[in-house]
Design a protein around this motif. Structure first.
Motif, PDB file in Angstrom:
ATOM      1  N   LYS A 172      49.577  -2.862  60.391  1.00  0.00           N
ATOM      2  CA  LYS A 172      50.661  -4.146  60.624  1.00  0.00           C
ATOM      3  C   LYS A 172      49.993  -5.093  59.909  1.00  0.00           C
ATOM      4  O   LYS A 172      48.873  -5.140  59.323  1.00  0.00           O
ATOM      5  N   THR A 173      50.629  -6.428  59.782  1.00  0.00           N
ATOM      6  CA  THR A 173      50.166  -7.520  59.185  1.00  0.00           C
ATOM      7  C   THR A 173      48.984  -7.909  60.064  1.00  0.00           C
ATOM      8  O   THR A 173      48.998  -7.817  61.306  1.00  0.00           O
ATOM      9  N   TRP A 174      48.133  -8.862  59.532  1.00  0.00           N
ATOM     10  CA  TRP A 174      47.185  -9.728  60.198  1.00  0.00           C
ATOM     11  C   TRP A 174      47.752 -10.249  61.423  1.00  0.00           C
ATOM     12  O   TRP A 174      47.078  -9.928  62.478  1.00  0.00           O
ATOM     13  N   ASP A 175      48.835 -11.107  61.343  1.00  0.00           N
ATOM     14  CA  ASP A 175      49.336 -11.542  62.414  1.00  0.00           C
ATOM     15  C   ASP A 175      49.723 -10.752  63.668  1.00  0.00           C
ATOM     16  O   ASP A 175      49.345 -10.887  64.634  1.00  0.00           O
ATOM     17  N   LYS A 176      50.555  -9.782  63.178  1.00  0.00           N
ATOM     18  CA  LYS A 176      51.104  -8.908  64.295  1.00  0.00           C
ATOM     19  C   LYS A 176      49.853  -8.081  64.770  1.00  0.00           C
ATOM     20  O   LYS A 176      49.963  -7.567  66.014  1.00  0.00           O
ATOM     21  N   ALA A 177      48.817  -7.661  63.790  1.00  0.00           N
ATOM     22  CA  ALA A 177      47.819  -6.972  64.289  1.00  0.00           C
ATOM     23  C   ALA A 177      46.872  -7.824  65.621  1.00  0.00           C
ATOM     24  O   ALA A 177      46.637  -7.411  66.495  1.00  0.00           O
ATOM     25  N   ARG A 184      46.970  -6.582  74.441  1.00  0.00           N
ATOM     26  CA  ARG A 184      46.035  -5.658  75.321  1.00  0.00           C
ATOM     27  C   ARG A 184      44.800  -6.425  75.852  1.00  0.00           C
ATOM     28  O   ARG A 184      43.919  -5.943  76.509  1.00  0.00           O
ATOM     29  N   GLY A 185      44.969  -7.801  75.934  1.00  0.00           N
ATOM     30  CA  GLY A 185      43.991  -8.487  76.407  1.00  0.00           C
ATOM     31  C   GLY A 185      42.779  -8.664  75.905  1.00  0.00           C
ATOM     32  O   GLY A 185      41.614  -8.985  76.393  1.00  0.00           O
ATOM     33  N   ALA A 186      42.708  -8.830  74.449  1.00  0.00           N
ATOM     34  CA  ALA A 186      41.733  -8.663  73.568  1.00  0.00           C
ATOM     35  C   ALA A 186      42.030  -9.727  72.281  1.00  0.00           C
ATOM     36  O   ALA A 186      43.011 -10.408  72.507  1.00  0.00           O
ATOM     37  N   ASP A 187      41.301  -9.678  71.246  1.00  0.00           N
ATOM     38  CA  ASP A 187      41.420 -10.249  70.098  1.00  0.00           C
ATOM     39  C   ASP A 187      40.957  -9.383  68.932  1.00  0.00           C
ATOM     40  O   ASP A 187      40.139  -8.442  69.295  1.00  0.00           O
ATOM     41  N   LEU A 188      41.262  -9.813  67.795  1.00  0.00           N
ATOM     42  CA  LEU A 188      40.600  -9.117  66.581  1.00  0.00           C
ATOM     43  C   LEU A 188      39.154  -9.157  66.795  1.00  0.00           C
ATOM     44  O   LEU A 188      38.704 -10.348  67.030  1.00  0.00           O
ATOM     45  N   VAL A 189      38.271  -8.237  66.266  1.00  0.00           N
ATOM     46  CA  VAL A 189      36.992  -8.197  66.456  1.00  0.00           C
ATOM     47  C   VAL A 189      36.203  -9.354  65.523  1.00  0.00           C
ATOM     48  O   VAL A 189      36.711 -10.001  64.624  1.00  0.00           O
ATOM     49  N   ILE A 190      35.006 -10.044  66.305  1.00  0.00           N
ATOM     50  CA  ILE A 190      34.304 -11.005  65.835  1.00  0.00           C
ATOM     51  C   ILE A 190      32.937 -10.211  65.465  1.00  0.00           C
ATOM     52  O   ILE A 190      32.350  -9.899  66.330  1.00  0.00           O
ATOM     53  N   CYS A 265      47.586 -12.146  54.091  1.00  0.00           N
ATOM     54  CA  CYS A 265      47.836 -11.738  55.380  1.00  0.00           C
ATOM     55  C   CYS A 265      49.091 -10.969  55.512  1.00  0.00           C
ATOM     56  O   CYS A 265      49.234 -10.099  56.771  1.00  0.00           O
ATOM     57  N   CYS A 266      49.878 -11.085  54.676  1.00  0.00           N
ATOM     58  CA  CYS A 266      51.127 -10.213  54.893  1.00  0.00           C
ATOM     59  C   CYS A 266      50.880  -8.759  54.655  1.00  0.00           C
ATOM     60  O   CYS A 266      51.835  -7.954  54.857  1.00  0.00           O
ATOM     61  N   TYR A 267      49.601  -8.049  54.051  1.00  0.00           N
ATOM     62  CA  TYR A 267      49.627  -6.884  53.848  1.00  0.00           C
ATOM     63  C   TYR A 267      49.262  -6.194  55.271  1.00  0.00           C
ATOM     64  O   TYR A 267      49.020  -6.724  56.171  1.00  0.00           O
ATOM     65  N   GLU A 268      49.630  -5.001  55.275  1.00  0.00           N
ATOM     66  CA  GLU A 268      49.634  -4.103  56.422  1.00  0.00           C
ATOM     67  C   GLU A 268      48.312  -3.119  56.207  1.00  0.00           C
ATOM     68  O   GLU A 268      48.395  -2.529  55.399  1.00  0.00           O
ATOM     69  N   ASN A 269      47.684  -3.290  57.524  1.00  0.00           N
ATOM     70  CA  ASN A 269      46.498  -2.350  57.504  1.00  0.00           C
ATOM     71  C   ASN A 269      46.264  -1.963  59.084  1.00  0.00           C
ATOM     72  O   ASN A 269      46.771  -2.644  60.001  1.00  0.00           O
ATOM     73  N   LEU A 270      45.204  -1.110  59.145  1.00  0.00           N
ATOM     74  CA  LEU A 270      44.979  -1.063  60.614  1.00  0.00           C
ATOM     75  C   LEU A 270      44.191  -2.186  61.190  1.00  0.00           C
ATOM     76  O   LEU A 270      43.786  -3.124  60.525  1.00  0.00           O
ATOM     77  N   TRP A 271      43.885  -2.130  62.377  1.00  0.00           N
ATOM     78  CA  TRP A 271      42.990  -3.383  62.898  1.00  0.00           C
ATOM     79  C   TRP A 271      41.958  -2.986  63.986  1.00  0.00           C
ATOM     80  O   TRP A 271      42.063  -1.837  64.572  1.00  0.00           O
ATOM     81  N   ILE A 272      41.077  -3.711  64.356  1.00  0.00           N
ATOM     82  CA  ILE A 272      40.146  -3.185  65.444  1.00  0.00           C
ATOM     83  C   ILE A 272      40.065  -4.631  66.405  1.00  0.00           C
ATOM     84  O   ILE A 272      40.028  -5.689  65.837  1.00  0.00           O
ATOM     85  N   CYS A 273      40.491  -4.224  67.726  1.00  0.00           N
ATOM     86  CA  CYS A 273      40.393  -5.247  68.870  1.00  0.00           C
ATOM     87  C   CYS A 273      39.008  -5.210  69.279  1.00  0.00           C
ATOM     88  O   CYS A 273      38.245  -4.153  69.438  1.00  0.00           O
ATOM     89  N   GLU A 274      38.607  -6.391  69.970  1.00  0.00           N
ATOM     90  CA  GLU A 274      37.189  -6.289  70.664  1.00  0.00           C
ATOM     91  C   GLU A 274      37.672  -7.267  72.060  1.00  0.00           C
ATOM     92  O   GLU A 274      38.465  -8.185  72.073  1.00  0.00           O
ATOM     93  N   ALA A 275      37.109  -6.696  73.152  1.00  0.00           N
ATOM     94  CA  ALA A 275      37.144  -7.356  74.444  1.00  0.00           C
ATOM     95  C   ALA A 275      36.090  -6.809  75.345  1.00  0.00           C
ATOM     96  O   ALA A 275      35.485  -5.814  75.089  1.00  0.00           O
ATOM     97  N   THR A 276      36.144  -7.679  76.218  1.00  0.00           N
ATOM     98  CA  THR A 276      34.995  -7.481  77.133  1.00  0.00           C
ATOM     99  C   THR A 276      35.627  -6.983  78.524  1.00  0.00           C
ATOM    100  O   THR A 276      36.331  -7.521  79.094  1.00  0.00           O
ATOM    101  N   LEU A 277      35.610  -5.410  78.881  1.00  0.00           N
ATOM    102  CA  LEU A 277      36.283  -4.786  79.739  1.00  0.00           C
ATOM    103  C   LEU A 277      35.458  -4.493  80.991  1.00  0.00           C
ATOM    104  O   LEU A 277      34.542  -4.220  80.653  1.00  0.00           O
TER     105      LEU A 277
END
Length: 280
Positions: A172-177, A184-190, A265-277
């Motif tokens: 997906k694009t960066w914004d959609k990712a 999912r209750g998270a955000d892109l990885v920091i 940011c309009c390119y589509e790539n995989l992404w990784i989310c980070e959350a404290t679960l």
């Protein structure tokens, strides 16, 4: 001769007559002399008595005046003492009132300062309350828009340290990712440590990370608003090619830890989310 004898006889008779007349009148005059002497003595006695009475009167008046003067002096002295005592009492009262006035001024000053401090504290508390309200409302919205994962969802997450990570299987694009992560209750990885960089590198994925300079060119920030401090840019990056590269991607197949690159940011790539679960 006869005439001389006759004349002598006549003179003798005339003298006898005068002597007789004098003897007759003397007894009548003696009572008047005695009466006049008595009157004179009586007058002298009365005059003496009057003088004595006058002297006594004068003495009585003098004694009374002396006593009145002494009484008046005592009264004046007593009044003077009372006035002195009252003056000292008034002076003491004035001093006490002055001290109380000064104490009240100091107390008023202290109360004014405390009031100002309380106003400032109230202002600060009001601002904090408003901020907490905003954060609480934002958290409620986030919870409504991005429900937390259940235990069943953990099967698709990997745990490292105190965080859980989700790696997408579609591009997906960066914004959609990022939107997907938030759902999912998270955000892109920091990435804020070397160990975390190494952990993601081991996944060997070409993924979006939560880093962007879309708000201000050249000022890279993480999705939580924190500035970029620990950097792992690839050589020559970021270069903002064609003035359109505002989002960061984690490149795979690199031997070093410098794996970041900037892309549009309009390119589509995989992404990784980070959350404290919550742990299972």
């Amino acid at each position: 001769m006869e005439e001389e004898v006759y004349a002598n006889v006549s003179n003798l008779e005339l003298e006898e007559i005068q002597d007789t007349s004098t003897k007759r009148t003397t007894p009548d005059q003696q009572p008047d002399d005695r009466t006049g002497g008595r009157r004179s003595r009586l007058a002298a006695v009365c005059l003496g008595l009057l003088c004595v009475l006058l002297l006594i009167t004068i003495i009585v008046i003098c004694v009374r005046n002396v006593k009145e003067k002494e009484a008046m002096d005592q009264t004046i002295s007593s009044l003077s003492k009372n006035l002195t005592a009252e003056r000292e009492t008034l002076s003491s009262s004035i001093m006490t009132l002055t001290e109380e006035r000064d104490q009240l001024k100091n107390s008023n000053k202290d109360l004014t300062e405390e009031r100002d401090q309380l106003k400032n504290s109230n202002k600060n508390l009001t601002e904090e309350r408003d901020q907490l309200k905003i954060l609480t409302e934002q958290k409620k919205k986030d919870q409504q828009n991005h429900p937390k994962h259940t235990v069943n969802d953990l099967a698709s997450w990997k745990k490292f340290g105190s965080s859980h990570y989700y790696i997408s299987t579609e591009a997906k694009t960066w914004d959609k990712a990022r939107q997907n992560c938030r759902e999912r209750g998270a955000d892109l990885v920091i990435i804020n440590s070397k160990e975390e960089q190494e952990f993601i590198k081991r996944e060997n994925k070409y993924v979006w990370i939560g880093l962007s300079d879309a708000d201000e060119e050249g000022v890279w920030k993480w999705v939580d608003g924190s500035p970029l401090t620990t950097k792992y840019w690839n050589t020559g990056e970021p270069n903002d090619y064609a003035k359109a590269e505002d989002c960061a991607v984690f490149k795979d197949g690199k031997d070093t830890l410098e794996t970041w690159n900037d892309l549009p940011c309009c390119y589509e790539n995989l992404w990784i989310c980070e959350a404290t679960l919550p742990s299972s």
